[in-house]
Design an enzyme around this catalytic site. Sequence first.
Site, PDB file in Angstrom:
ATOM      1  N   ASP A  13       0.673  -1.232  -0.643  1.00 30.60           N
ATOM      2  CA  ASP A  13       0.130  -0.430  -0.308  1.00 30.60           C
ATOM      3  C   ASP A  13       0.995   1.355   0.181  1.00 30.60           C
ATOM      4  O   ASP A  13       2.196   1.620   0.447  1.00 30.60           O
ATOM      5  CB  ASP A  13      -0.893   0.070   1.222  1.00 30.60           C
ATOM      6  CG  ASP A  13      -2.117  -0.743   0.863  1.00 30.60           C
ATOM      7  OD1 ASP A  13      -1.739  -1.671   0.008  1.00 30.60           O
ATOM      8  OD2 ASP A  13      -2.468  -1.209   2.274  1.00 30.60           O
ATOM      9  N   GLY A  38      -3.409  -5.755   1.144  1.00 38.87           N
ATOM     10  CA  GLY A  38      -4.108  -6.350   0.390  1.00 38.87           C
ATOM     11  C   GLY A  38      -5.342  -6.970   1.536  1.00 38.87           C
ATOM     12  O   GLY A  38      -4.679  -7.536   2.312  1.00 38.87           O
ATOM     13  N   ASP A 266     -11.282  -5.175   7.145  1.00 36.67           N
ATOM     14  CA  ASP A 266     -10.310  -6.872   6.561  1.00 36.67           C
ATOM     15  C   ASP A 266     -10.643  -7.304   8.520  1.00 36.67           C
ATOM     16  O   ASP A 266     -10.295  -8.045   8.823  1.00 36.67           O
ATOM     17  CB  ASP A 266      -9.391  -6.618   6.471  1.00 36.67           C
ATOM     18  CG  ASP A 266      -9.086  -6.113   5.003  1.00 36.67           C
ATOM     19  OD1 ASP A 266     -10.325  -6.305   4.065  1.00 36.67           O
ATOM     20  OD2 ASP A 266      -8.694  -5.577   4.913  1.00 36.67           O
ATOM     21  N   GLY A 303      -2.570   2.746   8.434  1.00 33.40           N
ATOM     22  CA  GLY A 303      -1.797   1.598   8.274  1.00 33.40           C
ATOM     23  C   GLY A 303      -3.145   0.967   7.867  1.00 33.40           C
ATOM     24  O   GLY A 303      -4.251   0.525   8.295  1.00 33.40           O
TER      25      GLY A 303
HETATM   26  O1  RIB Z   1      -9.060  -3.114   2.609  1.00 35.70           O
HETATM   27  C1  RIB Z   1      -8.352  -2.418   2.613  1.00 35.70           C
HETATM   28  C2  RIB Z   1      -7.136  -2.674   2.059  1.00 35.70           C
HETATM   29  O2  RIB Z   1      -7.887  -3.155   0.330  1.00 35.70           O
HETATM   30  C3  RIB Z   1      -6.206  -2.623   1.366  1.00 35.70           C
HETATM   31  O3  RIB Z   1      -5.258  -2.921   2.287  1.00 35.70           O
HETATM   32  C4  RIB Z   1      -5.841  -2.059   0.133  1.00 35.70           C
HETATM   33  O4  RIB Z   1      -4.270  -2.782  -0.407  1.00 35.70           O
HETATM   34  C5  RIB Z   1      -6.993  -2.615  -0.862  1.00 35.70           C
HETATM   35  O5  RIB Z   1      -6.580  -4.674  -0.991  1.00 35.70           O
END
Ligand code: RIB
Length: 315
Positions: A13, A38, A266, A303
């Site tokens: 990122d 990611g 995430d 982050g």
């Molecule tokens: O969900 C956040 C993520 O989405 C980031 O880290 C970016 O890389 C994208 O994949």
Amino acid sequence: MSSVVVVGSFNVDHVWRCESLPAPGATIAGRYSTGPGGKGFNQAVASARAGARTHFVCALGDDAGGAMARGLAAQEGIALIAEASSEPTGTGGIYVDAHGRNTIVIGPGANAVLSEGFIAGQQALVAGARVLLAQLESPVETIESALALARDAGVTTVLNAAPANAPSSIGLLKLADVLTPNETEFAALLSRHVGERVNADDVAALDGGSLHALCRKLSAGTVVVTLGSVGCFVSHADEHLRGDAQPYYRVAAEAAQTIDTTGAGDAFNGALAASLAQLPAEPFAQHVRFATRFAGRSTEAEGAAVSMPRLTPAA
Ligand code: RIB
């Protein structure tokens, strides 16, 4: 330790923190930083920091980004299994505003070539896990293969149908025991697969009965619609309440000093998978409350992967 297999993306990122998100045609200044991201890797870090033994299956280029992924996975105690690609490792360009909101552009790179054949080679790994967690930053047919492998082995499948514009199919959704869209992804799935037009901004305000009915049209399994600072909505099939007393309910978000929401979804998914894997006999609502707390805490640091808290579920 019980195990989670995460199948998905790794991105390097590149982040600019600005007062407000740039308008089309504008040039503005922002504070730059770079770090791991990611959706797949973020979820794997969340799962590991939430106490689950975690494997991460991905595709990486032969470059500095790939080396970063391998080094960080080792630091986090994540067993990384990577398909080698001649494409560059994935990248993300992220703008974050003063309220912690973000806009993201990804360069899929190696993530776009994670293959069904490579996943087929992970059959024994998947069969030995408690939970398989996937997202849609990798090819949809590869993710479908991973979910199918897990389903055949009786492993609980969790699909975070993100990002909203990723291709998907009803067949894919059927392979998810637990489907976890945010409100934008939920509206996109409803429109694409069941012909229901709902404005994403209106989802949180819908009454519980209406929201439950929409979830039931989308999936025969459990649906968790994440609603940002509002919390989330859970909808179960009547015949499979996963230890809960009611077929649908809301879980409120906990108060947080939010500075960056990147990766909050995430955080929720990784923590949910880790909790399900470690405490399979507990009611589903307990896992959702843990994931909600974990996601809130992740917004209090800058982050994506590095913002995941170290917080484990209690029995
Ligand atoms: O969900 C956040 C993520 O989405 C980031 O880290 C970016 O890389 C994208 O994949």
